[in-house]
Write a protein that holds these residues in place. Structure first.
Motif, PDB file in Angstrom:
ATOM      1  N   GLN A 244      15.060  22.099 189.478  1.00  0.00           N
ATOM      2  CA  GLN A 244      14.314  22.409 188.645  1.00  0.00           C
ATOM      3  C   GLN A 244      13.682  23.888 188.635  1.00  0.00           C
ATOM      4  O   GLN A 244      12.168  23.695 188.407  1.00  0.00           O
ATOM      5  CB  GLN A 244      13.909  21.334 187.939  1.00  0.00           C
ATOM      6  N   PRO A 245      13.725  24.537 189.260  1.00  0.00           N
ATOM      7  CA  PRO A 245      13.096  25.512 189.482  1.00  0.00           C
ATOM      8  C   PRO A 245      12.094  26.259 188.341  1.00  0.00           C
ATOM      9  O   PRO A 245      10.787  26.249 188.202  1.00  0.00           O
ATOM     10  CB  PRO A 245      13.422  27.263 190.207  1.00  0.00           C
ATOM     11  N   GLY A 246      12.787  26.435 187.303  1.00  0.00           N
ATOM     12  CA  GLY A 246      12.009  26.740 186.303  1.00  0.00           C
ATOM     13  C   GLY A 246      11.001  25.538 185.316  1.00  0.00           C
ATOM     14  O   GLY A 246       9.528  26.404 184.033  1.00  0.00           O
ATOM     15  N   ARG A 247      10.622  24.759 185.647  1.00  0.00           N
ATOM     16  CA  ARG A 247       9.497  23.888 185.521  1.00  0.00           C
ATOM     17  C   ARG A 247       8.981  23.210 186.390  1.00  0.00           C
ATOM     18  O   ARG A 247       8.111  22.003 186.017  1.00  0.00           O
ATOM     19  CB  ARG A 247      10.566  22.211 184.382  1.00  0.00           C
ATOM     20  N   SER A 248       8.786  24.701 187.841  1.00  0.00           N
ATOM     21  CA  SER A 248       7.626  24.094 188.508  1.00  0.00           C
ATOM     22  C   SER A 248       6.521  23.895 187.825  1.00  0.00           C
ATOM     23  O   SER A 248       5.668  23.396 188.727  1.00  0.00           O
ATOM     24  CB  SER A 248       7.761  25.335 189.527  1.00  0.00           C
ATOM     25  N   GLN A 303       5.572  36.410 179.791  1.00  0.00           N
ATOM     26  CA  GLN A 303       6.209  34.733 179.368  1.00  0.00           C
ATOM     27  C   GLN A 303       7.167  33.963 177.946  1.00  0.00           C
ATOM     28  O   GLN A 303       8.266  33.341 177.977  1.00  0.00           O
ATOM     29  CB  GLN A 303       5.245  33.487 179.801  1.00  0.00           C
ATOM     30  N   GLN A 304       6.725  35.360 176.970  1.00  0.00           N
ATOM     31  CA  GLN A 304       7.686  34.555 175.973  1.00  0.00           C
ATOM     32  C   GLN A 304       8.876  34.762 176.247  1.00  0.00           C
ATOM     33  O   GLN A 304      10.288  34.469 175.414  1.00  0.00           O
ATOM     34  CB  GLN A 304       7.444  34.856 174.911  1.00  0.00           C
ATOM     35  N   VAL A 305       9.363  36.538 176.423  1.00  0.00           N
ATOM     36  CA  VAL A 305      10.846  36.825 177.221  1.00  0.00           C
ATOM     37  C   VAL A 305      11.266  36.437 177.814  1.00  0.00           C
ATOM     38  O   VAL A 305      12.565  35.602 177.711  1.00  0.00           O
ATOM     39  CB  VAL A 305      10.859  37.751 176.890  1.00  0.00           C
ATOM     40  N   LYS A 306      10.433  35.366 178.559  1.00  0.00           N
ATOM     41  CA  LYS A 306      11.371  34.746 180.035  1.00  0.00           C
ATOM     42  C   LYS A 306      12.230  33.158 179.445  1.00  0.00           C
ATOM     43  O   LYS A 306      13.472  32.584 179.465  1.00  0.00           O
ATOM     44  CB  LYS A 306      10.704  34.283 181.149  1.00  0.00           C
ATOM     45  N   ASP A 307      11.213  32.760 177.838  1.00  0.00           N
ATOM     46  CA  ASP A 307      11.526  31.474 177.210  1.00  0.00           C
ATOM     47  C   ASP A 307      12.438  31.882 176.690  1.00  0.00           C
ATOM     48  O   ASP A 307      13.560  30.886 176.306  1.00  0.00           O
ATOM     49  CB  ASP A 307      10.197  31.022 176.411  1.00  0.00           C
ATOM     50  N   ILE A 314      20.034  32.903 180.222  1.00  0.00           N
ATOM     51  CA  ILE A 314      19.137  33.672 181.699  1.00  0.00           C
ATOM     52  C   ILE A 314      17.829  33.045 182.330  1.00  0.00           C
ATOM     53  O   ILE A 314      16.764  33.434 181.676  1.00  0.00           O
ATOM     54  CB  ILE A 314      19.040  35.055 181.139  1.00  0.00           C
ATOM     55  N   PRO A 315      19.034  32.593 182.653  1.00  0.00           N
ATOM     56  CA  PRO A 315      17.843  31.490 183.661  1.00  0.00           C
ATOM     57  C   PRO A 315      16.829  32.031 184.116  1.00  0.00           C
ATOM     58  O   PRO A 315      16.990  33.282 184.976  1.00  0.00           O
ATOM     59  CB  PRO A 315      17.969  29.809 183.827  1.00  0.00           C
ATOM     60  N   GLU A 316      15.525  31.723 184.422  1.00  0.00           N
ATOM     61  CA  GLU A 316      14.312  32.033 185.542  1.00  0.00           C
ATOM     62  C   GLU A 316      14.783  32.177 186.922  1.00  0.00           C
ATOM     63  O   GLU A 316      15.162  33.496 187.619  1.00  0.00           O
ATOM     64  CB  GLU A 316      13.475  31.192 185.778  1.00  0.00           C
ATOM     65  N   ASP A 317      15.862  31.521 187.580  1.00  0.00           N
ATOM     66  CA  ASP A 317      16.417  31.843 188.669  1.00  0.00           C
ATOM     67  C   ASP A 317      16.755  33.086 189.118  1.00  0.00           C
ATOM     68  O   ASP A 317      17.853  33.851 189.173  1.00  0.00           O
ATOM     69  CB  ASP A 317      17.206  30.291 189.100  1.00  0.00           C
ATOM     70  N   ARG A 318      17.720  33.687 187.212  1.00  0.00           N
ATOM     71  CA  ARG A 318      18.870  34.749 187.327  1.00  0.00           C
ATOM     72  C   ARG A 318      18.125  35.908 186.424  1.00  0.00           C
ATOM     73  O   ARG A 318      18.482  37.200 187.132  1.00  0.00           O
ATOM     74  CB  ARG A 318      20.008  34.831 186.260  1.00  0.00           C
ATOM     75  N   TYR A 319      16.776  36.022 186.075  1.00  0.00           N
ATOM     76  CA  TYR A 319      15.829  36.749 185.761  1.00  0.00           C
ATOM     77  C   TYR A 319      15.795  37.770 186.874  1.00  0.00           C
ATOM     78  O   TYR A 319      15.403  38.565 186.193  1.00  0.00           O
ATOM     79  CB  TYR A 319      14.739  36.144 185.088  1.00  0.00           C
ATOM     80  N   ARG A 531      12.093  34.456 164.717  1.00  0.00           N
ATOM     81  CA  ARG A 531      10.880  34.856 165.296  1.00  0.00           C
ATOM     82  C   ARG A 531      12.387  35.507 166.849  1.00  0.00           C
ATOM     83  O   ARG A 531      12.667  34.509 167.564  1.00  0.00           O
ATOM     84  CB  ARG A 531      10.577  34.554 165.116  1.00  0.00           C
ATOM     85  N   HIS A 532      12.072  36.251 167.091  1.00  0.00           N
ATOM     86  CA  HIS A 532      12.641  36.869 169.011  1.00  0.00           C
ATOM     87  C   HIS A 532      11.270  37.809 168.843  1.00  0.00           C
ATOM     88  O   HIS A 532      10.422  39.026 168.693  1.00  0.00           O
ATOM     89  CB  HIS A 532      13.648  37.434 168.634  1.00  0.00           C
ATOM     90  N   PHE A 533      11.262  38.123 170.342  1.00  0.00           N
ATOM     91  CA  PHE A 533      10.371  39.074 171.426  1.00  0.00           C
ATOM     92  C   PHE A 533      11.503  39.712 171.803  1.00  0.00           C
ATOM     93  O   PHE A 533      11.020  41.025 172.629  1.00  0.00           O
ATOM     94  CB  PHE A 533       9.514  38.680 172.181  1.00  0.00           C
TER      95      PHE A 533
END
Length: 758
Positions: A244-248, A303-307, A314-319, A531-533
């Motif tokens: 769970q790297p995205g919740r580190s 951070q909003q874009v990543k979320d 496109i999770p954080e490990d692919r970002y 809403r979106h970024f």
């Protein structure tokens, strides 16, 4: 000579199965003996068995051998070239915003000797306890994965070798072809490399969180040390985070994963039970241990874009591994205006506890035009640390909640001409509800339109308690675009357990981002857009990896015309608030909006002025082309003040900040007016202006500025519906009615049948 062939033919046709053709059943078929039937059954079984072996064993084995020789195993060096790539950010117009460079971007590939055994053991125990003996895939694990998938359970069957291949190829497609080639590559990897090289390759490319690919980068990002110096406890945390790297940064998740890794290390005899018992959780260094890089996009926007991307595959490990270019919805002019307005609002303020945020949303697309959540880097005890995103932090909205009260009321078919008792100090089932001082009260037959302009607490408390009830108010807010916890996966909380929801107090807390999004639905004539970024994302091959939808849905009624009418009536009620709050709309534009204030709850030891202080203030408003939420408040229940310890209100700092943003952003843009709609419940007189009333309290004072908020948590602590709201003179109430109304002969108050909070 002639008899020979005839004899052979006779035998061929007479007894092919060893039976006598002369003995037939009633259907004309040969009658078989029990022995003959047994032979025939075994013949069928043998043929089916041969077919099964051929189809399910021989052919797959041949195909696997062919695949084995056709595939290649990517080396860690090749993988590293595709990982830790900077993500390029663009503004909405395509101009450059900056690059988001991962912390671990400049990593080196470690050798087996540079990675300590505790790190290897932690990863093996946590991810693949059969690693030392399997051949690249674990049959038992595969069967468990199939079973879990069939029964809805959790847990996969991938070995470390398979995970390496998956990350190395950046392919996680749920297809048989992908899984087949993954198995072949994993098997080939185990036939080509030693186990120590495989675990090293894996630990050099796997993602741990914090933008860190590889254990070398992760040990620096989490502990500021070389990988060779990791303790078994630190290694356990890193190994645990692989899942769970995205919740580190979630403390509970990190603690749980650390415990899981340690338990499995004990089970696999990598550490002793005594070591496990003595282990202390290794607290990582602060997330932001260095200042934001020059030329980087705004940290809170990133951070909003990543979320958002994580929610769209496109999770954080692919970002950081796709060479992505992100075209945002952020307008460069709007972003500059937001930062300038927010910065200028804090100049010359005497209260160090003041914080602020500003969000602007395009009603026509749902795109976020500007986003300011405060300073991304703050000083704590002389050290730079990551700041908190106050634009995405829920706060009591105060009277800026009242448009949702009104929406629920309009959905019932009631109109702006409906009358309530708007006088001060009204009692509801034992609770005294006060208006917020001079200018906020009106007559005993106060129209809803005038009550919104004056922000009369008694009217809206009565409206929700006795007519709409609390649930429909929550529904209206969510329909408009407020994303609540649990229900919508957002941050905001809308509590229906008591009637404090009507005045935006108690447990009801909404983020500035949600408020800007929700008011954008009013501006868009009742059409709600997510809403979106992000406009779109392209990968390294210029292919579109994600594109946001701007489709709209009718917010307040399935009938688009009805939803439009409801939103238009809300806008009509909010237009007079601008002038009444002594704010101005840019020339040529029409504006509508609402201020909001949450009163501070005084605690022991605070100075006397804190009794009249406020803790949160708002101004949320819109034109047809932009919806803006401006928030100025404190971190929690802190008494905020201006010069000479004077209280601040929605129109004191937040209002001018909102006004300045609009002035800067709309300069040079064509003028705009709101669409006209029919009044719900019939025609009403034009709403009163701020100078109509004849009493001295009809025009707001500098302290009140027309902001009538009476919020609380329902616990009788001086900040709820029966105690709060004494921003001015708590006992003041109008002695005459405004000129446009007649002195009532009776109180037109809805019958009170429910206890507050029902």
């Amino acid at each position: 000579m002639s008899g020979g062939p005839e004899l052979m033919t006779h035998h061929a046709y007479e007894e092919p199965d060893g039976h006598d053709d002369d003995v037939l059943d009633e259907d004309g078929k040969p009658v078989l003996t029990p022995e003959q039937r047994k032979k025939r059954r075994w013949k069928i079984i043998r043929r089916v068995g041969y077919g099964f072996v051929g189809v399910f064993l021989v052919l797959p084995a041949i195909a696997f051998v062919i695949t084995y020789f056709l595939v290649d195993v990517p080396s860690p060096t090749e993988v590293a070239q595709n990982q830790s790539q900077a993500v390029t950010y663009l503004f909405a117009d395509g101009s450059p915003m900056g690059k988001d460079v991962p912390r671990g971007g400049n990593r080196v590939l470690l050798t087996p000797e540079q990675i300590p055994d505790v790190m290897k053991h932690a990863a093996i125990a946590t991810e693949d306890d059969s690693f030392e003996t399997n051949s690249g895939f674990d049959v038992g694990g595969l069967l468990r994965a199939v079973y879990n998938q069939a029964t809805g359970g959790t847990g996969g069957g991938s070995t470390i070798s398979q995970q390496y291949i998956k990350k190395a190829t950046d392919n996680d497609a749920p297809t048989l072809t992908r899984k087949w080639t993954e198995l072949a590559k994993s098997f080939k990897m185990n036939q080509t490399y030693e186990k120590k090289d495989i675990i090293t390759a894996y630990l050099n490319i796997i993602y741990f969180g914090r933008g860190a690919y590889g254990v070398g980068a992760a040990s620096q990002a989490f502990f500021h040390k070389e990988a060779k110096d990791l303790s078994f406890s630190e290694a356990a945390l890193l190994a645990g985070l692989i899942q769970q790297p995205g919740r580190s940064e979630n403390p509970k998740v990190a603690q749980d994963r650390w415990n899981t890794a340690l338990d499995r290390m004990v089970k696999n005899n990598y550490i002793s039970a005594a070591d496990r018992a003595a282990a202390q959780f290794p607290t990582p260094i602060p997330l932001e241990d260095s200042k934001q890089q020059a030329g980087a996009p705004p940290a809170f926007v990133v951070q909003q874009v990543k979320d958002e991307l994580a929610a769209h595959d496109i999770p954080e490990d692919r970002y950081y591994s796709g060479g992505f270019v992100v075209q945002t919805t952020i307008d460069p002019k709007a972003q500059q205006a937001a930062e300038q307005a927010a910065t200028d609002a804090m100049k010359n303020q005497v209260d160090d506890n003041l914080l602020n945020a500003l969000v602007a949303v395009d009603p026509k697309t749902g795109g976020v035009l500007a986003y300011y959540g405060g300073k991304p880097i703050v000083q704590v005890n002389g050290q730079d640390q990551a700041g908190r995103d106050w634009a995405d932090t829920p706060q009591n909205p105060g009277s800026s909640m009242k448009p949702f009260d009104l929406t629920a009321f309009l959905k019932m078919g009631k109109g702006l001409d409906a009358k309530f008792d708007g006088s001060n100090n009204r009692t509801f089932d034992g609770r005294v509800v006060r208006n917020a001082g001079p200018g906020s009260s009106c007559s005993q037959q106060c129209t809803v339109s005038e009550a919104m302009m004056r922000s009369a607490n008694t009217v809206f408390y009565d409206m929700v308690l006795n007519q709409t009830k609390q649930g429909p108010v929550k529904d209206a807010a969510r329909e408009a675009g407020v994303k609540t916890k649990n229900d919508d996966g957002g941050q905001s909380i809308i509590s229906t357990k008591d009637n404090n929801i009507s005045l935006g107090g108690g447990e009801t807390q909404i983020t500035p981002l949600d408020m800007a999004s929700a008011y954008a639905t009013f501006a868009a004539n009742g059409q709600q857009r997510a809403r979106h970024f992000v406009q779109k994302v392209t990968n390294g091959q210029s292919e579109v990896a994600y594109e946001a939808s701007t489709d709209a849905k009718s917010a307040f009624d399935s009938d688009a015309d009805k939803s439009r009418q409801i939103a238009g009536n809300v806008t009509e009620a909010l237009k007079p608030v601008i002038d009444f709050s002594k704010l101005k709309c840019p020339n040529g534009h029409e504006c509508a909006g609402k201020t909001g204030t949450q009163q501070h709850t005084k605690v022991a030891g605070e100075p006397a002025w804190a009794a009249n202080a406020n803790s949160q203030t708002w101004m949320v408003g819109y034109t047809p082309s932009v919806s803006v939420a401006a928030w100025v408040g404190g971190d929690g229940n802190k008494p905020l003040h201006g010069k000479n310890n004077s209280p601040i209100y929605g129109s004191t700092i937040a209002g001018p900040m909102w006004q300045k943003f609009l002035s800067l952003y709309l300069t040079g843009k064509p003028g705009e007016k709101f669409d006209k709609v029919d009044r719900i419940g019939g025609e009403v007189p034009p709403p009163p202006s701020s100078d109509v009333a004849t009493t001295t309290d009809a025009t707001p004072t500098d302290e009140n500025q027309g902001d009538g908020d009476n919020n609380g948590n329902g616990n009788g602590n001086g900040n709820d519906g029966d105690q709060g709201g004494n921003h001015g003179n708590p006992s003041s109430s109008p002695t005459t009615t405004p000129k446009h109304t007649k002195t009532p002969t009776k109180t037109d108050t809805p019958t009170k049948t429910d206890e507050p909070g029902n």
